[in-house]
Design an enzyme around this catalytic site. Structure first.
Site, PDB file in Angstrom:
ATOM      1  N   ASP A 296       1.404  -1.446   0.101  1.00 38.68           N
ATOM      2  CA  ASP A 296      -0.209  -0.033  -0.049  1.00 38.68           C
ATOM      3  C   ASP A 296       1.043   1.114   0.174  1.00 38.68           C
ATOM      4  O   ASP A 296       2.553   0.988  -0.368  1.00 38.68           O
ATOM      5  CB  ASP A 296      -0.796   0.327   1.318  1.00 38.68           C
ATOM      6  CG  ASP A 296      -2.382   0.690   1.277  1.00 38.68           C
ATOM      7  OD1 ASP A 296      -2.624   1.915  -0.096  1.00 38.68           O
ATOM      8  OD2 ASP A 296      -2.954   0.716   1.634  1.00 38.68           O
TER       9      ASP A 296
HETATM   10  C1  BGC Z   1      -4.977   2.516   0.394  1.00 39.39           C
HETATM   11  C2  BGC Z   1      -5.526   2.338  -0.787  1.00 39.39           C
HETATM   12  C3  BGC Z   1      -5.442   2.086  -2.291  1.00 39.39           C
HETATM   13  C4  BGC Z   1      -4.356   3.194  -2.212  1.00 39.39           C
HETATM   14  C5  BGC Z   1      -3.641   4.044  -3.819  1.00 39.39           C
HETATM   15  C6  BGC Z   1      -3.819   3.609   0.204  1.00 39.39           C
HETATM   16  O1  BGC Z   1      -3.765   5.202   1.309  1.00 39.39           O
HETATM   17  O2  BGC Z   1      -4.559   2.592   2.334  1.00 39.39           O
HETATM   18  O3  BGC Z   1      -6.997   1.274  -0.609  1.00 39.39           O
HETATM   19  O4  BGC Z   1      -5.730   1.360  -2.775  1.00 39.39           O
HETATM   20  O5  BGC Z   1      -3.556   4.402  -0.727  1.00 39.39           O
HETATM   21  O6  BGC Z   1      -4.114   4.796  -3.608  1.00 39.39           O
END
Ligand code: BGC
Length: 751
Positions: A296
């Site tokens: 993530d």
């Molecule tokens: C979130 C994810 C998301 C990623 C990309 C993160 O902060 O936890 O769910 O896919 O950002 O935007």
């Protein structure tokens, strides 16, 4: 065979030949890549590093920046953006692709990832479905499938290759600010809905020649932090992981899932991105996942300055690669790339380890057809937001509305003459959609489509002959500062109306910005409801919210309660048609609506989780599998009534390779056609590892006319009641079980 010469490439390489197998293509390409090129494929960077202004909203490429990252650092993937016109995306992706495909020697296309979590949410004009918590309330996997399918249909032409959804975490902690991104608290529901979404995204034949990959996130246990706050530590036993958190991911993997995103938090003291046990032993070895694991956002950096488990970024990179990560969503710098080079140089990471990840990444790119069809197209843009797609979103929204209370048949509201609409969501579009809609935290009100309804405008349309009056927030006097005279003047105004719709709940939030200290409905809203409830008009509380805010003290003050959740662009129309009765509500809660702010349990809690020292009460709790929920899991009223027969079993016992057919008849005993979801639970009377009081194993929707009866069946096999032990291996306990439908149950033995 004749292979078309790609402009800019100097030679025809075997990997460019679509007629040989993907694994041969991967091997051929891999052996032509330098170490640094390989590391580049393992990196995902944010759009702000390649756009003109460095601003999230900006989908205009800066070719110089993009060239530097792609030609000099071989970056293989980018992410993010905001809702802009399709043509803007198209232009952006053409230019980005051209640099990768035509201006580098190997011409490896980039893969672009985006958070289209309930429709193509970062695209202007797209169809926006209800959020997952609403989709789950429909108990109709077709809606989860359609959400994935329409997302792919509307966005794959634009070069959006990689959808960062579905969220397969369980919504077990109602404080958690990402509760609404889940399919609720039940592993079976999340499994069925999540895998349907994955199939919708990945198996959409209408998007040919393009294909998209789905991402199951956030592997795993992210949703159950002790504090309820985003990304804070979880303490989960291996048993809980195997039994509750694994199944939704497993089902998606079994459905062909291509990618997984990691949980940014820690479990039992180990940040997941650095956990070899979770990412390799569990995910790869036990669950059989052979696709791409991406971190993530800045998960590797978080090992240094959030979890404090790595002294510096290079160590953090080592920990996560050692754990099993394939792609680092770094996403704002090149430290991953330089650290990897150093780690290889020092002999701590081998090139063979890098090859393992790069093979998976290249395989993904080949399987998606990126080498054959790298460029987006703009001749099918009419697909975006087309009426058939929006009809699918409307159907999903309608089935997702849950009627929680309906005193004296307040609803449907037949021919009200004067309707008052109040509350923070009375005239808001953004509140109906929540986060990840047009922008990360939800777009500004002005960004939402003109034709989208608010609850107020939808009620006006639904009741063309009625006077529908909107109360702006300022029109409601402050209940704590109001004089008696003002109060009675306000109530007189309300008393002249016959129906009041108070749209309460939450404004959009996403991730940590949604952390709260108190699960109760915000005080101001409860105070307003108290005041309004003194009027003689019927009062319908409509909850537009991403998680169940506590309303226990308010339920006696209102005549009806609608749980609208986050129903998306078509949500207001759905709510209005439920209020008018044009749609008979059929949604069922996919979570236990908590009664108290400090005590909540999912429906599948242990017997010992909820007990009493009073033997009679204890017995009642155990007999009825009770929980302290205000409204239990699976609850939802209809404008008709359903009567269930006893549960019939084809046999009282079965051996380990046998089966028993369970049947139940459901009759519509009311005056309206209605749809009922039948939930089939099982429960083990004794288990060597403590068992949930009951577990959902199957659900089915059935639509019945008044007086009509349907016979439904569920075939129980020992495998269906088997449960995993720590190793993940499933065991079958011999002994007595119950099959439970509503309050009915019947017992059988496994011998
Ligand atoms: C979130 C994810 C998301 C990623 C990309 C993160 O902060 O936890 O769910 O896919 O950002 O935007």
């Amino acid at each position: 065979m004749q292979i078309e010469q790609k402009k800019g490439t100097f030679e025809i390489y075997p990997y460019q030949n679509p007629d040989i197998s993907v694994s041969e293509r991967v091997d051929d390409l891999l052996k032509r890549m330098s170490l640094y090129e390989k590391i580049g494929q393992m990196t995902q960077l944010d759009i702000t590093l390649i756009n003109k202004t460095g601003n999230q909203k900006d989908v205009v490429i800066d070719p110089k920046k993009a060239r530097n990252l792609i030609q000099n650092h071989h970056i293989g993937s980018f992410l993010n953006g905001e809702a802009v016109e399709p043509e803007t995306w198209n232009k952006f992706m053409i230019e980005l692709t051209r640099i990768a495909v035509e201006e580098t020697e190997l011409g490896i296309p980039v893969i672009f990832g985006i958070d289209h979590i309930h429709g193509a949410s970062y695209l202007k004009g797209s169809t926006i479905f209800p959020q997952s918590i609403n989709l789950a309330a429909t108990y109709n996997p077709e809606h989860a499938y359609n959400t994935g399918w329409v997302t792919a249909y509307e966005s794959s032409d634009l070069g959006h290759h990689w959808i960062f959804a579905p969220v397969l975490d369980l919504g077990v902690n109602p404080l958690w600010p990402r509760f609404w991104e889940t399919y609720g608290e039940d592993p079976h529901t999340a499994s069925v809905m999540g895998s349907a979404f994955v199939e919708g995204v990945q198996n959409n034949e209408e998007t040919a020649p393009y294909k998209q990959a789905a991402t199951a996130k956030h592997f795993l246990g992210y949703s159950d932090p002790r504090t309820g706050w985003d990304r804070t530590p979880a303490q989960l036993s291996i048993q809980q992981i195997q039994e509750f958190h694994r199944p939704s991911f497993q089902k998606a993997i079994d459905a062909g899932l291509k990618t997984v995103m990691t949980n940014s938090g820690e479990i039992n003291g180990v940040p997941v991105v650095a956990s070899h046990f979770i990412l390799t032993t569990l995910l790869r070895d036990q669950m059989g996942f052979d696709g791409v694991i991406i971190t993530d956002w800045d998960d590797i950096g978080k090992l240094v300055d959030f979890h404090f488990t790595a002294e510096n970024f290079k160590e953090a990179v080592f920990h996560s690669i050692d754990a099993g990560v394939d792609i680092s969503m770094t996403p704002k710098h090149l430290d991953f790339n330089s650290s990897m080079l150093e780690l290889v140089d020092e002999g701590r990471i081998t090139e063979e380890r890098i090859n393992q990840s790069v093979r998976r990444i290249l395989r993904l790119k080949f399987e998606l057809g990126l080498f054959e069809n790298p460029y987006p197209r703009n001749d099918r843009l009419h697909r975006i937001g087309q009426p058939e797609n929006r009809k699918k979103a409307l159907d999903a929204a309608r089935e997702s509305i849950v009627l929680l209370k309906n005193e004296n048949n307040t609803l449907p509201a037949i021919k009200p003459r004067r309707i008052g609409v109040l509350g923070i969501s009375a005239n808001s579009k953004r509140n109906l959609c929540g986060g990840w809609t047009l922008a990360w935290q939800g777009g500004k009100e002005s960004q939402y489509p003109d034709e989208m309804h608010t609850i107020f405008s939808a009620l006006k349309e639904e009741y063309p002959d009625a006077e529908v009056i909107l109360f702006d927030p300022d029109d409601i006097p402050d209940p704590n500062a109001i004089s008696k005279k003002e109060e009675s003047a306000f109530l007189d105004k309300l008393n002249a109306l016959d129906l009041l719709v108070y749209a309460a709940g939450e404004e959009p939030y996403c991730e940590f910005t949604g952390n709260i200290n108190d699960l109760r409905l915000p005080q101001k809203q409860s105070d307003e409801l108290e005041l309004i409830s003194q009027s003689t008009a019927s009062l319908v509380l409509t909850l537009v919210q991403g998680r169940p805010r506590i309303i226990t003290e308010l339920i006696d003050k209102v005549d009806a309660i609608i749980h609208a959740g986050l129903p998306g662009f078509e949500g207001a129309k759905a709510i209005a048609s439920v209020i008018s009765g044009r749609v008979n509500p059929s949604g069922k809660l996919p979570f236990s609506y908590p009664q108290y702010p400090n005590h909540f349990l999912p429906y599948n809690h242990k017997k010992s989780s909820y007990f009493s020292f009073d033997p009679e009460e204890a017995n009642r709790i155990i007999q009825n599998n009770e929980s302290p929920a205000l409204y239990p899991f699976g609850f939802g009223l209809s404008y008709t009534t359903f009567k269930y027969s006893k549960v019939r079993l084809s046999s009282e016992s079965m051996s380990e390779d046998g089966s028993i057919k369970a049947e139940v008849s459901v009759t519509n005993t009311g005056k309206e056609t209605g749809t009922e979801t039948v939930h089939w639970f099982t429960s083990t009377h004794f288990g060597r590892i403590t068992r949930p009081v009951k577990e959902l194993k199957h659900f089915e929707r059935v639509t019945l006319n008044p007086g009509e009866t349907a016979d439904l069946e569920f075939v129980i096999t020992p495998q269906k009641v088997a449960y995993p032990v720590k190793s993940g291996k499933k065991i079958i306990e011999k002994g007595t079980y119950s099959v439970i439908v509503q309050k009915m149950h019947n017992d059988f033995e496994i011998i």
